[in-house]
Motif scaffolding. Sequence first.
Motif, PDB file in Angstrom:
ATOM      1  N   UNK A 139       0.992  -1.212   0.241  1.00 20.04           N
ATOM      2  CA  UNK A 139       0.216   0.058  -0.016  1.00 20.04           C
ATOM      3  C   UNK A 139       0.881   1.296  -0.129  1.00 20.04           C
ATOM      4  N   UNK A 140       0.484   2.215  -0.980  1.00 22.15           N
ATOM      5  CA  UNK A 140       1.314   3.454  -1.005  1.00 22.15           C
ATOM      6  C   UNK A 140       0.936   4.289   0.118  1.00 22.15           C
ATOM      7  N   UNK A 141       1.922   5.244   0.592  1.00 24.61           N
ATOM      8  CA  UNK A 141       1.552   6.172   1.479  1.00 24.61           C
ATOM      9  C   UNK A 141       0.862   7.040   0.808  1.00 24.61           C
ATOM     10  N   UNK A 142       0.027   7.983   1.833  1.00 23.93           N
ATOM     11  CA  UNK A 142      -0.714   9.114   1.272  1.00 23.93           C
ATOM     12  C   UNK A 142      -0.026  10.118   0.408  1.00 23.93           C
ATOM     13  N   UNK A 143       1.219  10.367   0.951  1.00 27.14           N
ATOM     14  CA  UNK A 143       2.191  11.333  -0.040  1.00 27.14           C
ATOM     15  C   UNK A 143       2.322  10.696  -1.162  1.00 27.14           C
ATOM     16  N   UNK A 144       2.570   9.518  -1.316  1.00 22.45           N
ATOM     17  CA  UNK A 144       2.943   8.930  -2.862  1.00 22.45           C
ATOM     18  C   UNK A 144       1.581   8.962  -3.681  1.00 22.45           C
ATOM     19  N   UNK A 145       0.463   8.584  -3.043  1.00 26.24           N
ATOM     20  CA  UNK A 145      -0.868   8.368  -3.805  1.00 26.24           C
ATOM     21  C   UNK A 145      -1.136  10.170  -4.227  1.00 26.24           C
ATOM     22  N   UNK A 148     -13.099  18.115  -0.030  1.00 28.25           N
ATOM     23  CA  UNK A 148     -13.844  17.340   1.101  1.00 28.25           C
ATOM     24  C   UNK A 148     -14.092  15.977   0.371  1.00 28.25           C
ATOM     25  N   UNK A 149     -14.616  15.547  -0.754  1.00 26.75           N
ATOM     26  CA  UNK A 149     -14.890  14.419  -1.237  1.00 26.75           C
ATOM     27  C   UNK A 149     -13.673  13.441  -1.308  1.00 26.75           C
ATOM     28  N   UNK A 150     -12.492  14.343  -1.916  1.00 28.77           N
ATOM     29  CA  UNK A 150     -11.183  13.500  -2.105  1.00 28.77           C
ATOM     30  C   UNK A 150     -10.434  13.171  -0.927  1.00 28.77           C
ATOM     31  N   UNK A 151     -10.694  14.095   0.079  1.00 27.44           N
ATOM     32  CA  UNK A 151     -10.108  13.640   1.361  1.00 27.44           C
ATOM     33  C   UNK A 151     -10.700  12.307   1.990  1.00 27.44           C
ATOM     34  N   UNK A 152     -12.047  12.231   1.784  1.00 30.83           N
ATOM     35  CA  UNK A 152     -12.443  10.986   2.271  1.00 30.83           C
ATOM     36  C   UNK A 152     -12.088   9.689   1.403  1.00 30.83           C
ATOM     37  N   UNK A 153     -12.011  10.181   0.079  1.00 27.50           N
ATOM     38  CA  UNK A 153     -11.702   8.926  -0.878  1.00 27.50           C
ATOM     39  C   UNK A 153     -10.212   8.452  -0.533  1.00 27.50           C
ATOM     40  N   UNK A 154      -9.289   9.426   0.058  1.00 27.39           N
ATOM     41  CA  UNK A 154      -8.065   8.959   0.490  1.00 27.39           C
ATOM     42  C   UNK A 154      -7.747   8.712   1.659  1.00 27.39           C
ATOM     43  N   UNK A 155      -8.789   7.934   2.226  1.00 23.16           N
ATOM     44  CA  UNK A 155      -8.743   7.934   3.875  1.00 23.16           C
ATOM     45  C   UNK A 155      -7.964   6.374   3.889  1.00 23.16           C
ATOM     46  N   UNK A 156      -6.737   6.275   3.940  1.00 22.14           N
ATOM     47  CA  UNK A 156      -5.919   5.156   3.693  1.00 22.14           C
ATOM     48  C   UNK A 156      -5.462   4.607   5.330  1.00 22.14           C
ATOM     49  N   UNK A 157      -5.646   5.451   6.103  1.00 17.20           N
ATOM     50  CA  UNK A 157      -5.076   5.252   7.579  1.00 17.20           C
ATOM     51  C   UNK A 157      -6.214   4.347   8.291  1.00 17.20           C
ATOM     52  N   UNK A 164     -16.194   1.176  -1.597  1.00 12.40           N
ATOM     53  CA  UNK A 164     -14.926   1.702  -1.090  1.00 12.40           C
ATOM     54  C   UNK A 164     -13.822   0.819  -1.442  1.00 12.40           C
ATOM     55  N   UNK A 165     -14.042  -0.338  -1.454  1.00  8.97           N
ATOM     56  CA  UNK A 165     -12.942  -1.288  -1.934  1.00  8.97           C
ATOM     57  C   UNK A 165     -12.359  -0.616  -3.414  1.00  8.97           C
ATOM     58  N   UNK A 166     -13.105  -0.612  -4.063  1.00 11.99           N
ATOM     59  CA  UNK A 166     -13.051  -0.012  -5.474  1.00 11.99           C
ATOM     60  C   UNK A 166     -12.243   1.112  -5.594  1.00 11.99           C
ATOM     61  N   UNK A 167     -12.748   2.181  -4.899  1.00 12.27           N
ATOM     62  CA  UNK A 167     -12.062   3.557  -4.988  1.00 12.27           C
ATOM     63  C   UNK A 167     -10.851   3.171  -4.166  1.00 12.27           C
ATOM     64  N   UNK A 168     -10.668   2.501  -3.035  1.00 13.47           N
ATOM     65  CA  UNK A 168      -9.289   2.479  -2.429  1.00 13.47           C
ATOM     66  C   UNK A 168      -8.309   1.915  -3.246  1.00 13.47           C
ATOM     67  N   UNK A 169      -8.873   0.650  -4.112  1.00 11.87           N
ATOM     68  CA  UNK A 169      -7.750  -0.175  -4.861  1.00 11.87           C
ATOM     69  C   UNK A 169      -7.411   0.963  -5.923  1.00 11.87           C
ATOM     70  N   UNK A 170      -8.180   1.618  -6.633  1.00 11.64           N
ATOM     71  CA  UNK A 170      -7.872   2.522  -7.698  1.00 11.64           C
ATOM     72  C   UNK A 170      -7.222   3.791  -7.285  1.00 11.64           C
ATOM     73  N   UNK A 171      -7.229   4.274  -6.225  1.00 12.03           N
ATOM     74  CA  UNK A 171      -6.324   5.105  -5.658  1.00 12.03           C
ATOM     75  C   UNK A 171      -5.120   4.820  -5.433  1.00 12.03           C
ATOM     76  N   UNK A 172      -4.948   3.694  -4.818  1.00 15.72           N
ATOM     77  CA  UNK A 172      -3.680   3.109  -4.362  1.00 15.72           C
ATOM     78  C   UNK A 172      -2.789   2.818  -5.673  1.00 15.72           C
ATOM     79  N   UNK A 173      -3.722   2.545  -6.719  1.00 18.94           N
ATOM     80  CA  UNK A 173      -2.896   2.022  -8.089  1.00 18.94           C
ATOM     81  C   UNK A 173      -2.904   3.214  -8.810  1.00 18.94           C
TER      82      UNK A 173
END
Length: 368
Positions: free
Chosen positions: A1-7, A178-187, A355-364
């Motif tokens: 999993x990439x860090x938030x900065x990398x994402x 605000x939308x993007x902040x929630x989508x990037x919730x990787x912690x 949520x899974x799809x967004x998380x996978x796609x953001x990380x990728x």
Amino acid sequence: MKSIAEQNKVLDFPNGKNKRNQGDLFAALDLGTNSCRMLIARPHRDDFKVVDAFSKTVYLGKGLDRSGRLSEPAILRTIGALNICAAKLRKHNVKKMRLVATAACRQAQNGRDFIRRVKQETGLKLEVIKPHEEARLAVIGSASHVKPCTEQVLVLDIGGGSTELVWLDISGVRPEARRGALMRLQRDIHKAKKQPDQMSGMRVVDWISVPLGVTTLREQFSDVDGDKARYAMMSWYFEEYIAQFGPYGEEDRDKILPKFQIIGTSGTVTTIAASYMKLRRYDRGKVDGYEMTSEQVEAEIERYLVGGPKWRAANTAIGAGRIELIMSGAAILQAVLRVWPTDLLTVADRGLREGILYSLMVADGHLR
């Protein structure tokens, strides 16, 4: 999993184009207490397009509250559904996927045995996720419904075996972000509680996983005579679990908070919205994103109680699959709205899979 900065580096392309292959397919499977649901999708701009989908009511957790185990008929029903999912994944040659199981598999004494059996009979490797991860994915899945004017948001995910609530303070985030902040919730939200995200300014104020969902709550009160009496007991019982949840004391709970939004992601919430709209047939396009007030929700639930079981059974908006479970779900929703009334309850026909799809796609590196 990439860090938030990398994402974030991946999310901000100078030319506005993503260099990754837009043909990549991603899959998300959510095996809950009642349903088995899967989406296969490909990234599309700042969202995704669904290529294939599957949803079946399997009642995996039926009787679990009494026996503590997954029954053989429930296991057979579920494995049958999972074989269909496995065939779809092979057909589309999906390589990037996350297949999760939630409360029923967490709680059952034979949950691990079931996971091994699924692997043997379907080839699918299910991941039993913890409540805090379930809550995080629910937040990501509902991110697209956050209003720019919202500063406090409560995400409510009513499941079959558990209910997750996450309270977020996004007042420190720019409205357009605000939308993007929630989508990037990787912690891990359990670790992130009360600690602002250094990059976005978003703060997880509180979260809780209540070990009661539409199935488990109903089974606990199945011996109570009287439709209205059973409903009242379920609702007040659930409220006891959330008495200490949230950022404020009881003296502030009798008023509607400004710039406060609840996003409800569950079959209960979508069903109540559909029947309030008097839809003869369920229409996801009309229901997803629909907005209601606490008073409107309470009025619709009162119709359910006045009409009784026979009236509910005849209501096509409720549907045959939810006749037995709609009142326990309504009891949970009304308990939350009693504690936290709002002028803005947003109905979300989306949840863990999204949520899974967004998380996978953001990380990728696909979504901007």
